[in-house]
Scaffold this motif. Structure first.
Motif, PDB file in Angstrom:
ATOM      1  N   LYS A  32      28.561  56.145 -18.248  1.00 58.63           N
ATOM      2  CA  LYS A  32      27.715  56.106 -19.436  1.00 58.63           C
ATOM      3  C   LYS A  32      26.528  57.043 -19.266  1.00 58.63           C
ATOM      4  O   LYS A  32      26.170  57.803 -20.166  1.00 58.63           O
ATOM      5  CB  LYS A  32      27.223  54.674 -19.628  1.00 58.63           C
ATOM      6  CG  LYS A  32      26.753  54.391 -21.021  1.00 58.63           C
ATOM      7  CD  LYS A  32      26.663  52.897 -21.246  1.00 58.63           C
ATOM      8  CE  LYS A  32      26.794  52.607 -22.720  1.00 58.63           C
ATOM      9  NZ  LYS A  32      26.923  51.187 -22.983  1.00 58.63           N
ATOM     10  N   ILE A  33      25.936  56.986 -18.090  1.00 57.92           N
ATOM     11  CA  ILE A  33      24.799  57.848 -17.815  1.00 57.92           C
ATOM     12  C   ILE A  33      25.214  59.307 -17.871  1.00 57.92           C
ATOM     13  O   ILE A  33      24.538  60.140 -18.471  1.00 57.92           O
ATOM     14  CB  ILE A  33      24.213  57.501 -16.424  1.00 57.92           C
ATOM     15  CG1 ILE A  33      23.575  56.112 -16.464  1.00 57.92           C
ATOM     16  CG2 ILE A  33      23.206  58.542 -15.984  1.00 57.92           C
ATOM     17  CD1 ILE A  33      23.314  55.535 -15.093  1.00 57.92           C
ATOM     18  N   GLN A  34      26.331  59.610 -17.252  1.00 59.03           N
ATOM     19  CA  GLN A  34      26.803  60.998 -17.245  1.00 59.03           C
ATOM     20  C   GLN A  34      27.071  61.494 -18.653  1.00 59.03           C
ATOM     21  O   GLN A  34      26.766  62.639 -18.987  1.00 59.03           O
ATOM     22  CB  GLN A  34      28.071  61.122 -16.387  1.00 59.03           C
ATOM     23  CG  GLN A  34      27.794  60.997 -14.904  1.00 59.03           C
ATOM     24  CD  GLN A  34      29.003  60.517 -14.136  1.00 59.03           C
ATOM     25  OE1 GLN A  34      29.878  59.860 -14.693  1.00 59.03           O
ATOM     26  NE2 GLN A  34      29.061  60.837 -12.850  1.00 59.03           N
ATOM     27  N   ALA A  35      27.632  60.637 -19.507  1.00 54.07           N
ATOM     28  CA  ALA A  35      27.904  61.037 -20.886  1.00 54.07           C
ATOM     29  C   ALA A  35      26.597  61.379 -21.594  1.00 54.07           C
ATOM     30  O   ALA A  35      26.493  62.380 -22.300  1.00 54.07           O
ATOM     31  CB  ALA A  35      28.643  59.925 -21.625  1.00 54.07           C
ATOM     32  N   GLY A  36      25.604  60.532 -21.380  1.00 55.75           N
ATOM     33  CA  GLY A  36      24.303  60.767 -22.000  1.00 55.75           C
ATOM     34  C   GLY A  36      23.673  62.048 -21.478  1.00 55.75           C
ATOM     35  O   GLY A  36      23.097  62.840 -22.236  1.00 55.75           O
ATOM     36  N   PHE A  37      23.794  62.263 -20.188  1.00 56.83           N
ATOM     37  CA  PHE A  37      23.207  63.450 -19.580  1.00 56.83           C
ATOM     38  C   PHE A  37      23.886  64.711 -20.077  1.00 56.83           C
ATOM     39  O   PHE A  37      23.245  65.709 -20.368  1.00 56.83           O
ATOM     40  CB  PHE A  37      23.322  63.384 -18.055  1.00 56.83           C
ATOM     41  CG  PHE A  37      22.419  62.362 -17.418  1.00 56.83           C
ATOM     42  CD1 PHE A  37      22.505  62.108 -16.066  1.00 56.83           C
ATOM     43  CD2 PHE A  37      21.496  61.651 -18.167  1.00 56.83           C
ATOM     44  CE1 PHE A  37      21.671  61.160 -15.466  1.00 56.83           C
ATOM     45  CE2 PHE A  37      20.660  60.698 -17.583  1.00 56.83           C
ATOM     46  CZ  PHE A  37      20.754  60.462 -16.228  1.00 56.83           C
ATOM     47  N   ARG A  38      25.209  64.667 -20.142  1.00 60.00           N
ATOM     48  CA  ARG A  38      25.928  65.855 -20.618  1.00 60.00           C
ATOM     49  C   ARG A  38      25.555  66.158 -22.060  1.00 60.00           C
ATOM     50  O   ARG A  38      25.420  67.316 -22.438  1.00 60.00           O
ATOM     51  CB  ARG A  38      27.441  65.651 -20.476  1.00 60.00           C
ATOM     52  CG  ARG A  38      27.908  65.746 -19.032  1.00 60.00           C
ATOM     53  CD  ARG A  38      29.417  65.658 -18.915  1.00 60.00           C
ATOM     54  NE  ARG A  38      29.841  66.106 -17.607  1.00 60.00           N
ATOM     55  CZ  ARG A  38      30.437  65.321 -16.700  1.00 60.00           C
ATOM     56  NH1 ARG A  38      30.681  64.055 -16.975  1.00 60.00           N
ATOM     57  NH2 ARG A  38      30.785  65.807 -15.530  1.00 60.00           N
ATOM     58  N   GLY A  39      25.401  65.105 -22.860  1.00 64.72           N
ATOM     59  CA  GLY A  39      24.992  65.310 -24.247  1.00 64.72           C
ATOM     60  C   GLY A  39      23.631  65.993 -24.294  1.00 64.72           C
ATOM     61  O   GLY A  39      23.441  66.989 -24.996  1.00 64.72           O
ATOM     62  N   HIS A  40      22.722  65.463 -23.504  1.00 62.92           N
ATOM     63  CA  HIS A  40      21.368  66.018 -23.440  1.00 62.92           C
ATOM     64  C   HIS A  40      21.390  67.490 -23.046  1.00 62.92           C
ATOM     65  O   HIS A  40      20.739  68.332 -23.684  1.00 62.92           O
ATOM     66  CB  HIS A  40      20.565  65.200 -22.430  1.00 62.92           C
ATOM     67  CG  HIS A  40      19.329  65.863 -21.914  1.00 62.92           C
ATOM     68  ND1 HIS A  40      18.149  65.917 -22.608  1.00 62.92           N
ATOM     69  CD2 HIS A  40      19.093  66.521 -20.746  1.00 62.92           C
ATOM     70  CE1 HIS A  40      17.236  66.555 -21.886  1.00 62.92           C
ATOM     71  NE2 HIS A  40      17.771  66.930 -20.759  1.00 62.92           N
ATOM     72  N   MET A  41      22.162  67.804 -22.030  1.00 66.48           N
ATOM     73  CA  MET A  41      22.164  69.180 -21.534  1.00 66.48           C
ATOM     74  C   MET A  41      22.777  70.135 -22.548  1.00 66.48           C
ATOM     75  O   MET A  41      22.313  71.257 -22.701  1.00 66.48           O
ATOM     76  CB  MET A  41      22.891  69.250 -20.186  1.00 66.48           C
ATOM     77  CG  MET A  41      22.086  68.529 -19.104  1.00 66.48           C
ATOM     78  SD  MET A  41      22.556  68.932 -17.423  1.00 66.48           S
ATOM     79  CE  MET A  41      24.189  68.268 -17.364  1.00 66.48           C
ATOM     80  N   THR A  42      23.810  69.688 -23.230  1.00 62.72           N
ATOM     81  CA  THR A  42      24.416  70.550 -24.245  1.00 62.72           C
ATOM     82  C   THR A  42      23.434  70.802 -25.371  1.00 62.72           C
ATOM     83  O   THR A  42      23.279  71.938 -25.833  1.00 62.72           O
ATOM     84  CB  THR A  42      25.701  69.919 -24.806  1.00 62.72           C
ATOM     85  OG1 THR A  42      26.616  69.706 -23.740  1.00 62.72           O
ATOM     86  CG2 THR A  42      26.337  70.794 -25.860  1.00 62.72           C
ATOM     87  N   ARG A  43      22.745  69.748 -25.799  1.00 62.88           N
ATOM     88  CA  ARG A  43      21.808  69.914 -26.916  1.00 62.88           C
ATOM     89  C   ARG A  43      20.652  70.806 -26.507  1.00 62.88           C
ATOM     90  O   ARG A  43      20.163  71.623 -27.300  1.00 62.88           O
ATOM     91  CB  ARG A  43      21.313  68.542 -27.379  1.00 62.88           C
ATOM     92  CG  ARG A  43      22.384  67.768 -28.126  1.00 62.88           C
ATOM     93  CD  ARG A  43      21.844  66.490 -28.739  1.00 62.88           C
ATOM     94  NE  ARG A  43      21.646  65.441 -27.776  1.00 62.88           N
ATOM     95  CZ  ARG A  43      22.626  64.644 -27.329  1.00 62.88           C
ATOM     96  NH1 ARG A  43      23.859  64.808 -27.750  1.00 62.88           N
ATOM     97  NH2 ARG A  43      22.369  63.688 -26.467  1.00 62.88           N
ATOM     98  N   LYS A  44      20.234  70.655 -25.276  1.00 61.44           N
ATOM     99  CA  LYS A  44      19.127  71.488 -24.783  1.00 61.44           C
ATOM    100  C   LYS A  44      19.548  72.949 -24.789  1.00 61.44           C
ATOM    101  O   LYS A  44      18.798  73.830 -25.202  1.00 61.44           O
ATOM    102  CB  LYS A  44      18.781  71.035 -23.363  1.00 61.44           C
ATOM    103  CG  LYS A  44      17.519  71.614 -22.785  1.00 61.44           C
ATOM    104  CD  LYS A  44      17.032  70.710 -21.652  1.00 61.44           C
ATOM    105  CE  LYS A  44      15.899  71.331 -20.889  1.00 61.44           C
ATOM    106  NZ  LYS A  44      16.259  72.329 -19.909  1.00 61.44           N
TER     107      LYS A  44
ATOM    108  N   ASN B  82      27.338  61.445 -27.593  1.00 61.29           N
ATOM    109  CA  ASN B  82      27.466  61.460 -26.142  1.00 61.29           C
ATOM    110  C   ASN B  82      28.818  60.903 -25.716  1.00 61.29           C
ATOM    111  O   ASN B  82      28.885  59.892 -25.008  1.00 61.29           O
ATOM    112  CB  ASN B  82      26.364  60.618 -25.495  1.00 61.29           C
ATOM    113  CG  ASN B  82      24.991  61.166 -25.783  1.00 61.29           C
ATOM    114  OD1 ASN B  82      24.761  62.361 -25.712  1.00 61.29           O
ATOM    115  ND2 ASN B  82      24.066  60.289 -26.127  1.00 61.29           N
ATOM    116  N   TYR B 129      20.817  53.005 -20.329  1.00 59.08           N
ATOM    117  CA  TYR B 129      20.659  53.980 -19.247  1.00 59.08           C
ATOM    118  C   TYR B 129      19.775  53.420 -18.146  1.00 59.08           C
ATOM    119  O   TYR B 129      20.077  53.565 -16.962  1.00 59.08           O
ATOM    120  CB  TYR B 129      20.065  55.287 -19.782  1.00 59.08           C
ATOM    121  CG  TYR B 129      20.966  56.000 -20.751  1.00 59.08           C
ATOM    122  CD1 TYR B 129      20.475  56.485 -21.959  1.00 59.08           C
ATOM    123  CD2 TYR B 129      22.310  56.195 -20.472  1.00 59.08           C
ATOM    124  CE1 TYR B 129      21.302  57.142 -22.852  1.00 59.08           C
ATOM    125  CE2 TYR B 129      23.137  56.842 -21.365  1.00 59.08           C
ATOM    126  CZ  TYR B 129      22.628  57.314 -22.553  1.00 59.08           C
ATOM    127  OH  TYR B 129      23.439  57.945 -23.444  1.00 59.08           O
TER     128      TYR B 129
END
Lengths: 64, 191
Positions: A32-44, B82, B129
């Motif tokens: 779950k954390i990784q999914a959120g992080f990947r989303g964040h990085m793509t948007r950034k 996400n 998270y």
């Protein structure tokens, strides 16, 4: 074992051995954390590209 | 002993219904789940469709008004979602590596895929998270060791590459190599 950070006061080897590789809950939490992080990085990354989108729609832009 | 990307994620394939089930379940999901996209009702507004079409166009590097399978996850992320990689694979019908590189999707085909993700109940909230990271907070003091977090991110779940982890962790560790994970999550959720 490779200690990545010199400043760590805790014994890293024990911590590494403690990583619950087979624990479904830990894996689920990690996913779950990784999914959120990947989303964040793509948007950034998209944000950084945005001003140039009109010019570089089809050239030299790594969006894949 | 590195874990494989097994189907440990206990998520049933819901069809466009926001089922409330974010709690960790013990029941293992079937290994090969698929999604019936034809039953997904697309409910985006015209404004949203316009935004989505624009983003979709940005990813079309061939000029055929399509995008490759292997771009779908990123387009969804660009549009604020996400999805896990597993979820995207499920949506794409468990494609082979060859499929991922070569199969292409039209905008109209993409919409139900996006809708499915939008509808999915496993949205990560701030609490999710923080809770997830708290699992690794050995001392219960609101921090996790940066080094341990890096290892967790690269060995558990959907492993991240070293480059991804580096990019993510840049500037997040204090002088002791520790990460205040609430602040970390706030930072992540700010984009």
């Amino acid at each position: 074992m490779d200690c990545r950070k010199e400043g760590c006061s805790q014994p890293q080897e024990e911590d590494i051995m403690d990583i619950p590789l087979d624990d479904p809950a830990a894996n689920k939490a990690a996913t779950k954390i990784q999914a959120g992080f990947r989303g964040h990085m793509t948007r950034k990354k998209m944000k950084d590209d945005k001003p140039r989108e009109e010019v570089s729609m089809r050239c030299c832009r790594r969006l894949g | 002993m590195a874990p494989k990307k097994d189907a440990k994620k206990p998520e049933p394939a819901k069809k466009a219904e926001p089922a409330p089930a974010p709690a960790p379940e013990a029941a293992p999901a079937p290994k090969v789940e698929t999604v019936d996209l034809s039953s997904v009702k697309v409910e985006f507004t015209p404004d949203q469709l316009e935004d989505y079409r624009e983003a979709f166009g940005l990813f079309d590097r061939v000029g055929d008004n399509k995008v490759a399978f292997n771009q779908i996850a990123d387009i969804m992320r660009a549009l604020g979602q996400n999805p896990t990689n597993k979820e995207v694979n499920k949506i794409l019908g468990n494609p082979s590596a060859d499929d991922m590189a070569n199969k292409r999707v039209e905008f109209e085909q993409f919409l139900p895929m996006l809708q499915f993700v939008v509808n999915s109940p496993n949205k990560g909230t701030f609490e999710d998270y923080v809770e997830g990271l708290r699992v690794f907070d050995k001392e219960g003091n609101g921090t996790v060791m940066g080094a341990e977090l890096r290892i967790v991110l690269s060995t558990l779940g959907e492993k991240m590459s070293e480059a991804e982890v580096d990019a993510l962790m840049a500037g997040q560790e204090d002088e002791n190599g520790c990460v205040n994970y609430e602040a970390f999550v706030k930072h992540i959720m700010s984009v």
